[in-house]
Design a protein around this motif. Sequence first.
Motif, PDB file in Angstrom:
ATOM      1  N   THR A   1       0.838  -1.204   0.000  1.00 14.11           N
ATOM      2  CA  THR A   1       0.000   0.000   0.000  1.00 14.11           C
ATOM      3  C   THR A   1       0.872   1.252   0.000  1.00 14.11           C
ATOM      4  O   THR A   1       0.634   2.204  -0.757  1.00 14.11           O
ATOM      5  CB  THR A   1      -0.928   0.007   1.235  1.00 14.11           C
ATOM      6  N   LEU A   2       1.891   1.250   0.841  1.00 10.47           N
ATOM      7  CA  LEU A   2       2.816   2.390   0.889  1.00 10.47           C
ATOM      8  C   LEU A   2       3.551   2.561  -0.436  1.00 10.47           C
ATOM      9  O   LEU A   2       3.762   3.685  -0.901  1.00 10.47           O
ATOM     10  CB  LEU A   2       3.824   2.197   2.022  1.00 10.47           C
ATOM     11  N   GLU A  25       4.610  -0.504  14.862  1.00 11.01           N
ATOM     12  CA  GLU A  25       4.130  -1.841  15.182  1.00 11.01           C
ATOM     13  C   GLU A  25       2.601  -1.831  15.169  1.00 11.01           C
ATOM     14  O   GLU A  25       1.968  -1.109  15.941  1.00 11.01           O
ATOM     15  CB  GLU A  25       4.660  -2.273  16.559  1.00 11.01           C
ATOM     16  N   GLN A  26       2.031  -2.642  14.303  1.00 10.92           N
ATOM     17  CA  GLN A  26       0.593  -2.576  14.056  1.00 10.92           C
ATOM     18  C   GLN A  26      -0.244  -2.894  15.295  1.00 10.92           C
ATOM     19  O   GLN A  26      -1.260  -2.247  15.560  1.00 10.92           O
ATOM     20  CB  GLN A  26       0.204  -3.534  12.918  1.00 10.92           C
ATOM     21  N   ASP A  28      -5.504   2.290   9.321  1.00  7.43           N
ATOM     22  CA  ASP A  28      -5.561   3.686   8.877  1.00  7.43           C
ATOM     23  C   ASP A  28      -4.726   4.579   9.789  1.00  7.43           C
ATOM     24  O   ASP A  28      -3.974   5.436   9.321  1.00  7.43           O
ATOM     25  CB  ASP A  28      -7.017   4.162   8.868  1.00  7.43           C
ATOM     26  N   GLU A  29      -4.840   4.378  11.085  1.00  6.98           N
ATOM     27  CA  GLU A  29      -4.075   5.184  12.031  1.00  6.98           C
ATOM     28  C   GLU A  29      -2.572   4.945  11.868  1.00  6.98           C
ATOM     29  O   GLU A  29      -1.767   5.878  11.888  1.00  6.98           O
ATOM     30  CB  GLU A  29      -4.508   4.860  13.466  1.00  6.98           C
ATOM     31  N   MET A  30      -2.217   3.680  11.683  1.00  6.19           N
ATOM     32  CA  MET A  30      -0.799   3.374  11.530  1.00  6.19           C
ATOM     33  C   MET A  30      -0.232   3.981  10.246  1.00  6.19           C
ATOM     34  O   MET A  30       0.827   4.628  10.264  1.00  6.19           O
ATOM     35  CB  MET A  30      -0.567   1.860  11.520  1.00  6.19           C
ATOM     36  N   LEU A  31      -0.925   3.787   9.122  1.00  2.86           N
ATOM     37  CA  LEU A  31      -0.420   4.280   7.844  1.00  2.86           C
ATOM     38  C   LEU A  31      -0.339   5.807   7.830  1.00  2.86           C
ATOM     39  O   LEU A  31       0.571   6.374   7.209  1.00  2.86           O
ATOM     40  CB  LEU A  31      -1.293   3.780   6.697  1.00  2.86           C
ATOM     41  N   THR A  32      -1.254   6.462   8.511  1.00  4.90           N
ATOM     42  CA  THR A  32      -1.207   7.927   8.593  1.00  4.90           C
ATOM     43  C   THR A  32       0.098   8.375   9.243  1.00  4.90           C
ATOM     44  O   THR A  32       0.791   9.278   8.745  1.00  4.90           O
ATOM     45  CB  THR A  32      -2.413   8.460   9.388  1.00  4.90           C
ATOM     46  N   GLY A  33       0.454   7.730  10.356  1.00  2.00           N
ATOM     47  CA  GLY A  33       1.703   8.067  11.031  1.00  2.00           C
ATOM     48  C   GLY A  33       2.925   7.699  10.209  1.00  2.00           C
ATOM     49  O   GLY A  33       3.895   8.456  10.126  1.00  2.00           O
ATOM     50  N   VAL A  34       2.892   6.526   9.581  1.00  6.25           N
ATOM     51  CA  VAL A  34       4.021   6.057   8.767  1.00  6.25           C
ATOM     52  C   VAL A  34       4.298   7.036   7.632  1.00  6.25           C
ATOM     53  O   VAL A  34       5.449   7.410   7.375  1.00  6.25           O
ATOM     54  CB  VAL A  34       3.741   4.653   8.198  1.00  6.25           C
TER      55      VAL A  34
END
Length: 537
Positions: free
Chosen positions: A142-143, A259-260, A267-273
Amino acid sequence: MQKKVLKVNPKDNVIVALLDLPAGESVHLDGTDYTILKDIKAKHKFAAVDFEDGDHILMYGVIVGKANQSIKQGEVITTENVKHQSAKVVGKTATLGWTPPNVDKWKDRTFMGYHREDGQVGTENVWLFFPLVFCENKNIETLKDIFEKELLHDKASKHQLLLRSLLNGGATVEVEEEQTDTRIFKNIDARFITHQGGCGGIRQDAEALGRLFAGYVNNPNVAGATVLSLGCQNLQVQIFMDSLHALAPNNKKPIVVYEQQKSGTIDEMLTGVIKDSYEGIKKANEIERKPASITKLNIGLECGGSDGFSGISANPVLGEVSDIMAAVGGTTMLAEFPELCGVEQELVNRCVNDEDGVKFLKLMKDFEASVVAAGSGFDMNPSPGNIKDGLITDAMKSAGASKKGGAAPIVEVLDFTEYATKPGLNLLCTPGNDAECTTALVGSGATVVLFTTGLGTPMGNPIAPVVKISSNTILAEKMSDIIDFNAGTVISGEKTIPEAADELLELIINVASGEVKTKADVLNQNDFIPWRRGVSL
C-alpha cells in the motif's frame, strides 16, 4: 578469424568448442590435429585423449569429473559418459604468490557517491521500506503504491497503456513523453521490500533475517528506513535493532518503526508512517553526490544462468576487475559456495590467515552436509540450462565460476549476514541461487553487484545496481534489454580479458556515479529473497 577450439589450461585433457563443430571435422590446436567424432555444439567439450572408465577429467587445471566409460579422443563429454568428481582438500598446503596488475590508470580514479557519516560511500541514495514479517507485506505494498504515485510520479508503462487501449475498445492511447523527470525529490529514491519470513520458521532464520536487514540499513546506499512490525512475530523489533547496533553502534541514519498491534487501526498506523517517512525522505533528499575514491566501492561478484563460455569470458573478466580493485585498495566479495566445490584447495591456499581457510572449509562442509540431509548434493547444482550449454558437472561449473574472484589473496571469509570490512577479496557463504546470492551480497555491504550470465537472467536488487555481463554475443544481442555489458568479445577475439575488464570498470564507475542506469533498474527489477537455512515449524 575466430578460433574454433580452446584449451583453457595446459594441464587440461578436454577442449572447448568455440563454434559448432560437425562430425568428421578436423581441428588443429597446439600442434595436434583432432577429429570430431560426433556433432558438438559450441560451449561443449570433447576429449583431447582417450579415457578409460575411472579416468579423471581435467579442466582449468583441476579435476572436474570422472569418466564412467571409455571415451575416445574427439568424442563429446556428456552427462552420460562423465560424472561429478573433485579433488580432495587437506587444508592449506601452500601460499600462492600473486603479482598485482598494473593499476596506474586506476589508483587515482573517483566516482560520484553519497558520503555517509561512518565513512562509507554509497552508489545510490535510497529510503528503504521493509516489514519484519510477511504479515505486513500488504501494508508495504500500500505504501509503495502511494509513494510511487505521489512522490516518484511514475508514468504508465507501455503495457499499462496497452491495457488502457483495450479497455477503450482498441482506441489509440497517447504515449506520455519520455525522459522528463517529474519526481518531487531528485536526490532520493524510495524502494520497497516484501518477503515470506519473520515468523513460522525456526528462531535462527528469523534472527538471520534481522541481521540481513541490519546489513541493508547499514549499506551506504541506504539513507534511512521505514520498518513495519506486526508485534507477535519471531523477528521482534528489538532483535532487529540489536543486530543493527552490533553492526553499527553509532548509527545516525533515521529509522521509522511502527508496530501494528500497538498502533490501533491500519488507517491510524499508515497515517503516522506516511507523515514520518515523508519527513525522513525530505531530509535525505538534501544529500548530494560528491567525489570519492573507487577504493570506497564494494563490488559483489556472482553468476546466474551460466553457460559453457561463462568460465572463459565473462567470469575471468570479473576476475580481472576484482584483482584491479584489490590492488588499488577496494573491496570485492565472491559468493555462491556450492559453486566453489572442486576449487577449495586453491581458495584455502589463497587465504591470508590460516583461520579463514579453516572457516571456509567448515562452512563448505556444513553447507554440503545440510544439502545431503535434504536428499540432494552439490553434484546436483548444475541446472538443466547449465547442462544444455556445456556445464555438465558441478566441479566444471565451479572451476569456471571461481574465476570471478581473480587471483588476489583472500582477506576474509564471511558467513551469511556477516558484513565485509576488509579491503581486498572476501569470500561470502551464500547459496548458488541467483536472488538469494544477490540479496546476501548487498546485505554484506555490496554497493554494486556484477552478475555474469550465459543464458540471460532478468534480476536486480532494491538498493544496489546489478550490472549484467553476458558471456557471449548472441545473448547480448538477443536479450539486449537485460544485458549491460558483452564479454562475448573475448570469445570472438575482438578483445583480450584485460581490455574487456578495463571497459567494464569504466562502466562500473559510470553506474556508481549515477550517470548510467543498469537494465535491471530500468526494468524495475527489485528482487529480494533471504536465504532460509532452517525448516518451517
